[in-house]
Structures are given as structure tokens and as C-alpha cells.
Enzyme design. Structure first.
Site, PDB file in Angstrom:
ATOM      1  N   SER A   1     149.775  16.780  50.620  1.00  0.00           N
ATOM      2  CA  SER A   1     149.088  15.599  51.139  1.00  0.00           C
ATOM      3  C   SER A   1     150.068  14.433  51.265  1.00  0.00           C
ATOM      4  O   SER A   1     151.117  14.556  51.905  1.00  0.00           O
ATOM      5  CB  SER A   1     147.907  15.256  50.226  1.00  0.00           C
ATOM      6  OG  SER A   1     147.050  14.316  50.836  1.00  0.00           O
TER       7      SER A   1
ATOM      8  N   ASP B   1     141.020  22.450  55.965  1.00  0.00           N
ATOM      9  CA  ASP B   1     141.290  21.076  55.549  1.00  0.00           C
ATOM     10  C   ASP B   1     140.835  20.119  56.643  1.00  0.00           C
ATOM     11  O   ASP B   1     141.036  20.368  57.827  1.00  0.00           O
ATOM     12  CB  ASP B   1     142.786  20.915  55.299  1.00  0.00           C
ATOM     13  CG  ASP B   1     143.162  19.546  54.762  1.00  0.00           C
ATOM     14  OD1 ASP B   1     142.263  18.828  54.287  1.00  0.00           O
ATOM     15  OD2 ASP B   1     144.352  19.201  54.811  1.00  0.00           O
TER      16      ASP B   1
ATOM     17  N   HIS C   1     142.627  21.842  51.805  1.00  0.00           N
ATOM     18  CA  HIS C   1     143.723  20.951  51.457  1.00  0.00           C
ATOM     19  C   HIS C   1     144.537  21.490  50.279  1.00  0.00           C
ATOM     20  O   HIS C   1     145.753  21.407  50.277  1.00  0.00           O
ATOM     21  CB  HIS C   1     143.126  19.584  51.103  1.00  0.00           C
ATOM     22  CG  HIS C   1     144.091  18.459  51.107  1.00  0.00           C
ATOM     23  ND1 HIS C   1     144.676  17.994  52.261  1.00  0.00           N
ATOM     24  CD2 HIS C   1     144.569  17.666  50.112  1.00  0.00           C
ATOM     25  CE1 HIS C   1     145.470  16.972  51.985  1.00  0.00           C
ATOM     26  NE2 HIS C   1     145.432  16.764  50.673  1.00  0.00           N
TER      27      HIS C   1
END
Length: 430
Positions: free
Chosen positions: A136, A352, A409
Site C-alpha cells: 500500500s 483490492d 489488498h
């Protein structure tokens, strides 16, 4: 309970008033020396999410939140160094808010200092292959860290065997991610035409502010885009669109959102990683199971000072980087590919939303580097494990991109089999 798994920890002064915490898990692989196995340095996102907390206990460390052993922990095959970064995150802290990092370059410089101190404490790791993994916002930090570290190595200022930088579901081109939300949700049926238009309009407003160099405003508009998105899709999970979420009618959702500012929603999603509807939990951060465990169990087990309080500065970390949050770092990816021998890896979970695969593919395909055309013409191969299709890969030269099926994610947690394959391909161990 935790103390049997401490291995090595460190609290390092990376510059005046700024302390960074690291936690090394030695590999448990059967090998004469742990240094026979590579070192993975893991960076969490946010900015303000803890690697020693989230990365360690919720994604890939040896134990989960229930202190049960994790079968697919990365320490089975690798040494893993979790770093609470930027300063002010997790068990890292600053003595005054003025010492918080303001941009990605300063974050990278702090990480180089951290690694310099780590090698001084454990010099046997200087020659060990180093693979930097960032998830991320951690991916955004990882690429600039790798860039800064490479040049410090070249200039003879640090001895390190940097091999790879890997960006997982990464915030590399934030606007490409944000612009992908409306079409992605519409194509999956989470929003209708009206929802698509509303979300897309806010995303375009965010882009205009970014293009005009209004970086704080772009971050605010991005947060408002999140708020609109949550209002229309009734609480789809930002980290995996197939995760179960508590049902909330559009009317109830609107009431809940009314009591939360776009900023608080953004912080909840990016830093606290709430996986359920806004308003479903108390605003007291102590209700978060991870925070409670890190403060009540891990803190005393590690013998840390009472002056350090896990996560107490995370909100300030997120706020202070507001002017840098929406800035892309694609040019740094290009620089590493054009000017260094460092292997660059991108991986993306297909489920995601926050850093969606379509947004990632867009910036990857638009990169300007020496192998661009050859990469575009390279075959996209399937990844089959035990006769099951787990993902896809395309690679050329020092660059590779992996698509991970059945993952959002937190890809290493959602699909450990495919992530294990990627680890083997990247590090030659696993």
C-alpha cells in the site's frame, strides 16, 4: 507468550528527536546459519500503519492476533525485518510533532539511517541479499527508500546487498487508483449509473486539484471521494470487495457518514484498516484488537519503555503527510529500471479496491523505461499451483508484474500459495 518469539528488536535514533523501532524475526528454516537465507524488510502502509503490528500479526508473521502459529509465515523460509515507519508509527515515535516526516524523500532518508544502524548492530547481515517489500503506502515508501539506498551504496556510504524492491497493492500513482474506483465498482455491480457518476465526478475533481499542484486540496478531495463511495455502495470493503461487511441501508449509511468527517473516514480506512461499515465501532482506538494486544501484551513482553505508546502518534503521521499523500512516485520506478540493476516487482490482488488492479496496470503500462516495448510484448503467463490457476505474471528484464487471483489488498494473507510462489521467484527461496 510473545517473548519466546522476540529474536531481535531495536529502537534507533535516525535523526534529532526521531526514533524508529524495528523487530527482526530470524528464519526458522533448517540451515546452518540464518544468514544463508535472504533478508526481507517489510514496510506497512497508511501512512501510519505499523509493520510490527499489522504486517507481523495480521499478514505474514509467525503468530496471528489469537497468538496461534501461522502456517504460511514468511519466516519459514526468510529472515523478516519489520520496521515501524515513518517515525511516529507503531512503536516508533518523535519527541515533538515537528520531527515528523513531511515527504517521501525524508521517509527514505530515515530508512537509510535505520538500515545503517541495523547493520551496525548485526553486521553479519550486510552481505545478505536484501529484498524490500512494501504494501500500500508502504510500496510508495519502499521505492524511494530503494532509490536512496542504491545511491548510498554506490557512493560507498553504506554496505548493503540490495537486490529487490517489491511493491504490493501499492500507492504509486494515487490518482490512477482513485480514478479506477467508479468503473471498477460499476463493472462488479456494487454501484449503479448514478453512483458511478457521483464517485467519478469527485475523482475528477481530485485530479484537477492534483494537476494544479494543490496537493493538500487533492488529499481532501480524495477523502471526499471515499466518503461518496461508501455512501453509495453501502459499505463494500476497501481491502477486498468480497469480504463480508455488515449490511447497512443507504439511509443508515448516510446517517453514519454524517457523523464522520471525510478525514476521519480516510484515516480509518488507510491507517486503522477498518474492514466494516463506518460507524460500526467505537471511535476509541483502544477497541481495536490489534492496538489492545500491542499495548497490553506485546509492549511489556518486549520490555519497552513506558514512555512509548503504540500507535499514539499515527494520526499525526497521516496528517503531516497530507501534502505528499497524492503525489505519484512513478518517475522513481522508472529511474531504478533505467539506471540500476535492482529488480523491481509489482504485485496486485484482483479484489483490492483501494489500490485496484486496473489503476496499477494503467501506470505500469504508461511507464517510460528502456524495456517498455519489450515488456508490453512479453507473454502474460498463468501461475498454476497444484493444477489451480492462482494468478498471472508478465516480466521483462529487471521488471515483473504479478496478478494474484482470489486476493485483495493484503495479498500475502488472502492467497499465501500464490504469494509463496512470488517469493520463490523473487528471492530464489521459499
Amino acid at each position: 507468550m510473545v517473548s519466546g518469539n522476540i529474536n531481535k528488536i531495536g529502537d534507533m535514533l535516525v535523526r534529532e528527536g526521531a526514533h524508529m523501532f524495528w523487530w527482526l524475526h530470524y528464519t526458522i528454516a533448517e540451515t546452518p546459519n540464518v544468514t544463508d537465507r535472504p533478508l526481507i524488510l517489510w514496510l506497512q502502509g497508511g501512512p501510519g500503519s505499523s509493520s510490527t503490528g499489522y504486517g507481523n500479526f495480521e499478514i505474514l508473521g509467525p503468530y496471528d492476533l489469537n497468538m496461534e502459529k501461522r502456517d504460511f509465515t514468511w519466516i519459514k523460509t526468510h529472515n523478516v525485518l519489520f520496521v515501524d515507519n515513518p517515525v511516529g508509527t507503531g512503536f516508533s515515535y518523535v519527541e515533538h510533532i515537528k520531527y515528523l516526516t513531511k515527504d517521501n524523500k525524508q521517509i527514505a532518508e530515515d530508512l537509510v539511517e535505520l538500515l545503517r544502524g541495523f547493520y551496525e548492530a548485526l553486521p553479519e547481515f550486510k552481505s545478505v541479499p536484501l529484498h524490500i517489500f512494501g504494501e500500500s503506502y508502504g510500496g510508495k515508501m519502499a521505492i524511494e527508500f530503494a532509490h536512496e539506498l542504491y545511491h548510498e551504496i554506490e557512493n560507498g556510504n553504506i554496505e548493503s546487498n540490495l537486490v529487490t524492491v517489491a511493491m504490493g497493492d501499492a500507492w504509486i500513482s494515487p490518482i490512477d487508483s482513485t480514478l479506477s474506483w467508479a468503473p471498477y465498482l460499476f463493472q462488479l455491480g456494487f454501484v449503479d449509473e448514478d453512483g458511478y457518476e457521483r464517485i467519478n465526478n469527485y475523482a475528477l475533481r481530485t485530479k484537477r486539484a492534483l494537476d494544479e499542484g494543490k496537493y493538500f486540496q487533492a488529499t481532501d478531495l480524495w477523502a471526499q471521494t471515499e466518503e461518496v463511495l461508501l455512501g453509495y455502495n453501502m459499505g463494500v470493503d476497501f481491502y477486498n470487495v468480497l469480504y463480508d461487511t455488515r449490511f447497512s441501508s443507504s439511509e443508515d449509511n448516510a446517517k453514519q457518514l454524517f457523523h464522520h468527517s471525510p478525514h476521519s473516514i480516510a484515516y480509518d480506512v488507510m491507517v486503522k484498516r477498518k474492514r466494516i461499515n463506518i460507524g460500526d465501532e467505537s471511535d476509541d482506538e483502544y477497541t481495536d484488537p490489534l492496538t489492545r494486544m500491542m499495548r497490553d501484551e506485546v509492549h511489556p513482553a518486549l520490555g519497552l519503555s513506558d514512555d512509548v505508546k503504540f500507535g499514539s502518534q499515527s494520526s499525526a503521521v497521516f496528517d503531516t503527510l497530507g501534502g505528499d499523500f497524492m503525489k505519484p512516485v512513478v518517475s522513481i520506478v522508472e529511474h531504478l529500471l533505467n539506471n540500476t540493476s535492482v529488480k523491481v516487482v509489482v504485485y496486485s490482488g484482483q479484489l483490492d479496491l483501494i489500490c485496484s488492479t486496473p489503476g496499477t496496470v494503467k501506470w505500469v503500462n504508461e511507464m517510460n523505461w528502456v524495456g517498455s516495448k519489450d515488456y508490453a510484448n512479453a507473454p502474460r503467463d498463468g501461475i498454476g499451483i497444484n493444477n489451480v490457476l492462482e494468478g498471472y505474471v508478465r516480466k521483462y528484464g529487471n521488471f515483473s508484474m504479478y496478478w494474484i487471483n482470489k486476493a485483495g489488498h493484503m495479498a500475502p494473507f488472502d492467497n499465501p500459495r500464490c504469494m509463496g510462489y512470488i517469493l520463490r521467484q523473487v528471492t530464489n527461496f521459499g
